[in-house]
Structure formats: structure tokens, C-alpha cells
Design a protein around this motif. Structure first.
Motif, PDB file in Angstrom:
ATOM      1  N   LEU A   1     183.803  -6.879  -6.164  1.00 35.56           N
ATOM      2  CA  LEU A   1     184.380  -8.427  -5.966  1.00 35.56           C
ATOM      3  C   LEU A   1     185.770  -8.573  -6.881  1.00 35.56           C
ATOM      4  O   LEU A   1     186.666  -8.865  -6.176  1.00 35.56           O
TER       5      LEU A   1
ATOM      6  N   ASP B   1     189.343  -9.019  -5.179  1.00 34.18           N
ATOM      7  CA  ASP B   1     190.038 -10.156  -5.532  1.00 34.18           C
ATOM      8  C   ASP B   1     191.692  -9.518  -5.566  1.00 34.18           C
ATOM      9  O   ASP B   1     192.593 -10.534  -5.032  1.00 34.18           O
TER      10      ASP B   1
ATOM     11  N   PHE C   1     181.240  -9.574   1.571  1.00 30.88           N
ATOM     12  CA  PHE C   1     182.295 -10.260   0.733  1.00 30.88           C
ATOM     13  C   PHE C   1     183.790 -10.178   1.493  1.00 30.88           C
ATOM     14  O   PHE C   1     184.879 -10.598   1.019  1.00 30.88           O
TER      15      PHE C   1
ATOM     16  N   LYS D   1     186.073 -13.093   1.651  1.00 30.90           N
ATOM     17  CA  LYS D   1     186.805 -13.151   0.643  1.00 30.90           C
ATOM     18  C   LYS D   1     188.193 -13.349   2.156  1.00 30.90           C
ATOM     19  O   LYS D   1     189.501 -13.524   1.030  1.00 30.90           O
TER      20      LYS D   1
END
Length: 92
Positions: free
Chosen positions: A8, A12, A61, A65
Motif C-alpha cells: 500500500l 501511495d 487497492f 487508491k
């Protein structure tokens, strides 16, 4: 950049850099996927976890995101493509 879709923090960083350089995402092509083929009784928990981490968690994800950057588009539209399909260990 070469982000790890199972991280993650890497996702990001990818989207922070994307936002800084482009400001938004119009299309997202989610194409990460792996296969560990073998008889069901020979697949280890580690192999299963790695496949699920890349193919499910990574895709999930990656899309989640990216959503804020889709919302930056003028018409608040965008598309994501997830073409990964496996059959007998081959992409179809």
C-alpha cells in the motif's frame, strides 16, 4: 517507478507522483497477475497467499487508491480496465 502492487505504501507513492506530474487519472489499466500452478494438494499456504496478494488485494487497492485521482478529472469520469484472466496458466 516500479511499485509493488502488494504494498500500500508503494501504491501511495505511485499515486502521489502521478498526481504531482499529471493531476488526475483518466484511464487505469490494472494488469498485474501471477499464477502458481499445481495440484490443489501441493499448493502451499505461502503460494496461495502470494497469488491472492497480487491478483486480488493488489488489484483491489490499485483501483481504490486511484479513485481520488479519477475525481480530479473535469467531468468526474474515468475508466479502469482489469483484463487479467487465466486459463490453465495462460492468459486468454
Amino acid at each position: 517507478m516500479h511499485p509493488d502492487v502488494t504494498s500500500l505504501a508503494d501504491l501511495d507513492g505511485l499515486y502521489a507522483a502521478t498526481h504531482e506530474q499529471f493531476g488526475r487519472i483518466d484511464i487505469l489499466f490494472v494488469n498485474a497477475g501471477i499464477a502458481k500452478m499445481g495440484p490443489i494438494d501441493a499448493v502451499s499456504e505461502a503460494d496461495f497467499d502470494q497469488v491472492m496478494d497480487v491478483n486480488f488485494k493488489g488489484a483491489y487497492f490499485t483501483i481504490q487508491k486511484a479513485l481520488p485521482l479519477f475525481q480530479q478529472a473535469p467531468a468526474k469520469w474515468g475508466a479502469y480496465l482489469n483484463p487479467v484472466a487465466l486459463r490453465h496458466g495462460q492468459r486468454v
